[in-house]
Write an enzyme that holds these catalytic residues in place. Structure first.
Site, PDB file in Angstrom:
ATOM      1  N   ASN A  79      18.331  14.099 -20.659  1.00  0.00           N
ATOM      2  CA  ASN A  79      17.568  12.850 -20.679  1.00  0.00           C
ATOM      3  C   ASN A  79      16.836  12.845 -22.024  1.00  0.00           C
ATOM      4  O   ASN A  79      15.840  13.559 -22.189  1.00  0.00           O
ATOM      5  CB  ASN A  79      16.595  12.851 -19.496  1.00  0.00           C
ATOM      6  CG  ASN A  79      15.837  11.548 -19.367  1.00  0.00           C
ATOM      7  OD1 ASN A  79      15.940  10.676 -20.233  1.00  0.00           O
ATOM      8  ND2 ASN A  79      15.075  11.416 -18.316  1.00  0.00           N
ATOM      9  N   ARG A 106      21.557  10.656 -19.048  1.00  0.00           N
ATOM     10  CA  ARG A 106      20.896   9.482 -18.510  1.00  0.00           C
ATOM     11  C   ARG A 106      20.895   8.440 -19.620  1.00  0.00           C
ATOM     12  O   ARG A 106      20.343   8.680 -20.697  1.00  0.00           O
ATOM     13  CB  ARG A 106      19.471   9.833 -18.117  1.00  0.00           C
ATOM     14  CG  ARG A 106      18.751   8.671 -17.540  1.00  0.00           C
ATOM     15  CD  ARG A 106      17.348   9.054 -17.148  1.00  0.00           C
ATOM     16  NE  ARG A 106      16.710   7.927 -16.506  1.00  0.00           N
ATOM     17  CZ  ARG A 106      15.525   7.993 -15.930  1.00  0.00           C
ATOM     18  NH1 ARG A 106      14.872   9.115 -15.911  1.00  0.00           N
ATOM     19  NH2 ARG A 106      15.009   6.924 -15.381  1.00  0.00           N
ATOM     20  N   HIS A 135      15.651   2.498 -13.018  1.00  0.00           N
ATOM     21  CA  HIS A 135      15.439   3.584 -12.037  1.00  0.00           C
ATOM     22  C   HIS A 135      16.607   3.663 -11.041  1.00  0.00           C
ATOM     23  O   HIS A 135      16.453   4.147  -9.913  1.00  0.00           O
ATOM     24  CB  HIS A 135      14.120   3.407 -11.250  1.00  0.00           C
ATOM     25  CG  HIS A 135      12.889   3.558 -12.093  1.00  0.00           C
ATOM     26  ND1 HIS A 135      11.806   2.711 -12.015  1.00  0.00           N
ATOM     27  CD2 HIS A 135      12.570   4.461 -13.049  1.00  0.00           C
ATOM     28  CE1 HIS A 135      10.875   3.083 -12.868  1.00  0.00           C
ATOM     29  NE2 HIS A 135      11.309   4.144 -13.520  1.00  0.00           N
ATOM     30  N   HIS A 155       9.431   3.461  -6.114  1.00  0.00           N
ATOM     31  CA  HIS A 155       9.514   4.539  -7.111  1.00  0.00           C
ATOM     32  C   HIS A 155       8.268   4.405  -7.994  1.00  0.00           C
ATOM     33  O   HIS A 155       8.229   3.575  -8.913  1.00  0.00           O
ATOM     34  CB  HIS A 155      10.801   4.385  -7.928  1.00  0.00           C
ATOM     35  CG  HIS A 155      10.931   5.391  -9.037  1.00  0.00           C
ATOM     36  ND1 HIS A 155      11.861   6.410  -9.035  1.00  0.00           N
ATOM     37  CD2 HIS A 155      10.228   5.549 -10.181  1.00  0.00           C
ATOM     38  CE1 HIS A 155      11.721   7.139 -10.122  1.00  0.00           C
ATOM     39  NE2 HIS A 155      10.741   6.632 -10.842  1.00  0.00           N
ATOM     40  N   LEU A 156       7.238   5.187  -7.668  1.00  0.00           N
ATOM     41  CA  LEU A 156       5.953   5.044  -8.359  1.00  0.00           C
ATOM     42  C   LEU A 156       5.696   6.277  -9.220  1.00  0.00           C
ATOM     43  O   LEU A 156       5.173   7.292  -8.742  1.00  0.00           O
ATOM     44  CB  LEU A 156       4.822   4.848  -7.337  1.00  0.00           C
ATOM     45  CG  LEU A 156       5.043   3.743  -6.283  1.00  0.00           C
ATOM     46  CD1 LEU A 156       3.862   3.671  -5.327  1.00  0.00           C
ATOM     47  CD2 LEU A 156       5.280   2.385  -6.948  1.00  0.00           C
ATOM     48  N   ARG A 163       2.109  -0.077 -18.898  1.00  0.00           N
ATOM     49  CA  ARG A 163       2.773  -1.398 -18.920  1.00  0.00           C
ATOM     50  C   ARG A 163       2.120  -2.300 -17.880  1.00  0.00           C
ATOM     51  O   ARG A 163       1.748  -1.821 -16.813  1.00  0.00           O
ATOM     52  CB  ARG A 163       4.263  -1.238 -18.607  1.00  0.00           C
ATOM     53  CG  ARG A 163       5.053  -0.589 -19.720  1.00  0.00           C
ATOM     54  CD  ARG A 163       6.479  -0.260 -19.282  1.00  0.00           C
ATOM     55  NE  ARG A 163       6.682   1.153 -19.094  1.00  0.00           N
ATOM     56  CZ  ARG A 163       7.754   1.709 -18.527  1.00  0.00           C
ATOM     57  NH1 ARG A 163       8.738   0.958 -18.087  1.00  0.00           N
ATOM     58  NH2 ARG A 163       7.854   3.014 -18.393  1.00  0.00           N
ATOM     59  N   ASP A 210      -3.034   7.967 -16.304  1.00  0.00           N
ATOM     60  CA  ASP A 210      -2.613   8.914 -15.278  1.00  0.00           C
ATOM     61  C   ASP A 210      -3.410   8.669 -13.997  1.00  0.00           C
ATOM     62  O   ASP A 210      -4.642   8.733 -14.012  1.00  0.00           O
ATOM     63  CB  ASP A 210      -2.834  10.348 -15.776  1.00  0.00           C
ATOM     64  CG  ASP A 210      -2.147  11.372 -14.887  1.00  0.00           C
ATOM     65  OD1 ASP A 210      -2.230  11.246 -13.647  1.00  0.00           O
ATOM     66  OD2 ASP A 210      -1.511  12.297 -15.438  1.00  0.00           O
ATOM     67  N   GLY A 264       6.370  10.549  -8.997  1.00  0.00           N
ATOM     68  CA  GLY A 264       5.084  11.255  -9.115  1.00  0.00           C
ATOM     69  C   GLY A 264       3.988  10.766  -8.182  1.00  0.00           C
ATOM     70  O   GLY A 264       3.477  11.534  -7.353  1.00  0.00           O
ATOM     71  N   ILE A 265       3.607   9.493  -8.291  1.00  0.00           N
ATOM     72  CA  ILE A 265       2.526   8.961  -7.455  1.00  0.00           C
ATOM     73  C   ILE A 265       2.997   8.848  -6.007  1.00  0.00           C
ATOM     74  O   ILE A 265       2.267   9.182  -5.071  1.00  0.00           O
ATOM     75  CB  ILE A 265       2.061   7.579  -7.983  1.00  0.00           C
ATOM     76  CG1 ILE A 265       1.586   7.682  -9.431  1.00  0.00           C
ATOM     77  CG2 ILE A 265       0.990   6.992  -7.091  1.00  0.00           C
ATOM     78  CD1 ILE A 265       1.300   6.331 -10.100  1.00  0.00           C
ATOM     79  N   GLU A 312       5.206  10.583  -4.375  1.00  0.00           N
ATOM     80  CA  GLU A 312       5.395  11.856  -3.677  1.00  0.00           C
ATOM     81  C   GLU A 312       4.092  12.634  -3.505  1.00  0.00           C
ATOM     82  O   GLU A 312       3.962  13.426  -2.579  1.00  0.00           O
ATOM     83  CB  GLU A 312       6.401  12.724  -4.452  1.00  0.00           C
ATOM     84  CG  GLU A 312       7.810  12.172  -4.422  1.00  0.00           C
ATOM     85  CD  GLU A 312       8.730  12.862  -5.428  1.00  0.00           C
ATOM     86  OE1 GLU A 312       8.498  14.036  -5.760  1.00  0.00           O
ATOM     87  OE2 GLU A 312       9.687  12.207  -5.884  1.00  0.00           O
ATOM     88  N   GLU A 346      16.801  12.591  -9.898  1.00  0.00           N
ATOM     89  CA  GLU A 346      17.766  11.865 -10.744  1.00  0.00           C
ATOM     90  C   GLU A 346      18.735  12.828 -11.424  1.00  0.00           C
ATOM     91  O   GLU A 346      19.889  12.480 -11.677  1.00  0.00           O
ATOM     92  CB  GLU A 346      17.003  11.046 -11.797  1.00  0.00           C
ATOM     93  CG  GLU A 346      16.271   9.863 -11.185  1.00  0.00           C
ATOM     94  CD  GLU A 346      14.999   9.487 -11.918  1.00  0.00           C
ATOM     95  OE1 GLU A 346      14.052  10.308 -11.952  1.00  0.00           O
ATOM     96  OE2 GLU A 346      14.925   8.375 -12.453  1.00  0.00           O
TER      97      GLU A 346
HETATM   98  P1  ADP Z   1       7.862   9.504 -15.007  1.00  0.00           P
HETATM   99  O1  ADP Z   1       7.852   8.038 -14.714  1.00  0.00           O
HETATM  100  O2  ADP Z   1       7.328   9.839 -16.357  1.00  0.00           O
HETATM  101  O3  ADP Z   1       9.142  10.218 -14.628  1.00  0.00           O
HETATM  102  P2  ADP Z   1       6.696  10.890 -12.723  1.00  0.00           P
HETATM  103  O4  ADP Z   1       7.561  10.332 -11.653  1.00  0.00           O
HETATM  104  O5  ADP Z   1       6.788  12.346 -12.989  1.00  0.00           O
HETATM  105  O6  ADP Z   1       6.746  10.081 -14.070  1.00  0.00           O
HETATM  106  O7  ADP Z   1       5.186  10.535 -12.333  1.00  0.00           O
HETATM  107  C1  ADP Z   1       4.138  10.881 -13.194  1.00  0.00           C
HETATM  108  C2  ADP Z   1       2.881  10.244 -12.690  1.00  0.00           C
HETATM  109  O8  ADP Z   1       2.654  10.636 -11.320  1.00  0.00           O
HETATM  110  C3  ADP Z   1       1.635  10.725 -13.446  1.00  0.00           C
HETATM  111  O9  ADP Z   1       1.376   9.917 -14.547  1.00  0.00           O
HETATM  112  C4  ADP Z   1       0.551  10.594 -12.410  1.00  0.00           C
HETATM  113  O10 ADP Z   1      -0.042   9.327 -12.566  1.00  0.00           O
HETATM  114  C5  ADP Z   1       1.251  10.604 -11.078  1.00  0.00           C
HETATM  115  N1  ADP Z   1       0.882  11.772 -10.259  1.00  0.00           N
HETATM  116  C6  ADP Z   1       1.357  13.027 -10.325  1.00  0.00           C
HETATM  117  N2  ADP Z   1       0.748  13.818  -9.416  1.00  0.00           N
HETATM  118  C7  ADP Z   1      -0.130  13.033  -8.743  1.00  0.00           C
HETATM  119  C8  ADP Z   1      -1.087  13.237  -7.698  1.00  0.00           C
HETATM  120  N3  ADP Z   1      -1.245  14.442  -7.139  1.00  0.00           N
HETATM  121  N4  ADP Z   1      -1.815  12.181  -7.296  1.00  0.00           N
HETATM  122  C9  ADP Z   1      -1.657  10.969  -7.854  1.00  0.00           C
HETATM  123  N5  ADP Z   1      -0.794  10.711  -8.845  1.00  0.00           N
HETATM  124  C10 ADP Z   1      -0.054  11.712  -9.290  1.00  0.00           C
END
Ligand code: ADP
Length: 402
Positions: free
Chosen positions: A15, A103, A191, A218-219, A251, A293, A338-339, A341, A388
């Site tokens: 990627n 990717r 995504h 997908h957050l 964004r 973040d 990330g958010i 999960e 992915e």
């Molecule tokens: P990308 O879109 O870069 O692939 P990810 O899917 O890895 O990103 O998600 C990253 C985002 O997930 C971080 O910027 C953060 O905002 C959020 N994140 C990661 N861990 C947590 C958590 N424990 N609680 C809330 N948000 C989180």
């Protein structure tokens, strides 16, 4: 080559961005249901400034954590041959690399599935660059660099847009003059590899639900939502570019396009200024002036942080309802990335906006990041970690086998 001819070897999944490369290595697993198992993964960051390699085995053992600042002339294509050498020397001698899967952000209106890249196809992928100017050129440059250094290594392009191809016009056009739609100004969605992974997971693990109507949220730092029905993408929140839909780290998500005309006229902004504003300065960072973040914002008492969090959650909730219109209802909601999960506070707030459609989040299950986080009797809400990379590895193997 048929699948039974390909028994032993390793696949490289890449990627590639403008100053970083994420990579994963998979071993072929002819007897396993998935065909591949992860071996190790890592990333090269800071390319062009202070390049650094980090890698870990699947078991979590550190394989590299070292500066690569002296290894190249400072670009992703120039450092990739060094990375390839490092990867190949890290692999057991009896596990040669047999292919690379990339990717690639955009497959235009042409690709609804991955493709083995030829020089002609590479030119075509390059021609999609105006559709994704921030990412497509980097993806193409990485394929080109690998082809130069290893011309015999088959390379497979796996597109972020492909899974959404096949959406109806109703769900994917804009209300613009038809001549523009005919020129490809329409929603492509992104995504796609993540949604495809979730669709595949649902089919394996929850086959009855997989036939139904599922909104997947997908957050991550980038965020989008899609509604799936019978495993297919019906509609998605991201559109022509990765700007549309819900707000993200930097964004804004959907905004009134009149704002852009105003900024051009009254603030003298050009395309580059707007690109910077919309891709790097807006979203959670723009509202909060604190961080992009979610971890820095979700329990931060600063009212700007709380407004950013509430704005994000209410827009995601609205998007869930809006997508469910296209499927005439909803059988389940899935959180991922990330958010999605790891963010119980955010999932709870989103759930609270949706009590009226029958979604009730169970606090204990939610805090434990359990696989089902809804109360019994609620419309089911699940967490499914996305992957992915394994999707790209599976696609790469399949593309080699046909
Ligand atoms: P990308 O879109 O870069 O692939 P990810 O899917 O890895 O990103 O998600 C990253 C985002 O997930 C971080 O910027 C953060 O905002 C959020 N994140 C990661 N861990 C947590 C958590 N424990 N609680 C809330 N948000 C989180």
């Amino acid at each position: 080559m048929t699948q039974s001819d390909i028994k032993k070897g390793a696949l490289l999944v890449l990627n590639s961005g403008s100053s970083s490369v994420k990579f994963s290595i998979f071993q072929l697993d002819a007897d396993g249901a998935e065909g591949v198992v992860p071996l190790f993964a890592g990333q090269l960051t800071g390319i062009g400034t202070d390049a650094h390699l980090k890698a870990k085995s699947e078991a979590g053992e550190k394989l590299a954590d070292e500066s690569w600042a002296t290894k190249d002339e400072g670009t992703v294509p120039s450092i990739l041959p060094h990375l390839l050498t490092w990867i190949e020397t890290s692999l057991p001698a009896d596990l040669p690399l047999i292919a690379a899967g990339h990717r690639v952000v955009h497959g235009g209106e042409v690709y609804d599935k991955p493709v083995v890249v030829t020089p002609e196809i590479l030119k075509q992928l390059e021609s999609f660059s105006p559709l994704a100017p921030l990412h497509q050129p980097q993806n193409v440059a990485a394929i080109e660099a690998l082809a130069k250094t290893r011309p015999d290594l088959p390379q497979v392009a796996c597109f972020d847009t492909a899974f959404h191809q096949g959406q109806s016009d109703l769900c994917s056009i804009y209300a613009l003059p038809k001549r523009l739609t005919d020129q490809g100004i329409r929603s492509y969605g992104f995504h796609g590899l993540s949604y495809e992974y979730i669709a595949h997971y649902l089919k394996q693990e929850m086959p009855d639900l997989a036939k139904g109507r599922v909104v997947v949220a997908h957050l991550g730092n980038g965020a989008s939502l899609s509604v799936l029905e019978d495993g297919k993408s019906i509609e998605t929140s991201m559109g022509f570019s990765a700007l549309e839909g819900v707000p993200m780290g930097t964004r804004p998500g959907s905004i009134d396009p009149g704002i852009l005309i105003h900024l051009m006229r009254e603030h003298d902004m050009d395309a580059e200024d707007l690109e910077k504003l919309l891709y790097r300065e807006s979203g959670l960072l723009g509202i909060s002036e604190i961080s992009n973040d979610m971890r820095d914002l979700q329990d931060n008492p600063d009212p700007r942080a709380q407004l950013a969090v509430d704005y994000f959650c209410s827009r995601v909730a609205k998007q869930i309802v809006s997508l469910a219109v296209s499927t005439g209802g909803l059988d389940a909601l899935v959180f991922t990335a990330g958010i999605g999960e790891h963010g119980p506070i955010i999932r709870k707030k989103i759930g609270d906006y949706l009590n009226w459609i029958g979604i009730r989040i169970d606090p204990a299950r939610n805090d434990a990041n359990a696989s089902q986080i809804s109360e019994d009797g609620s419309l089911p809400v699940y967490i499914i970690p996305t992957d992915e990379e394994i999707m790209i590895a599976r696609h790469t193997l399949n593309a080699l086998s046909v």
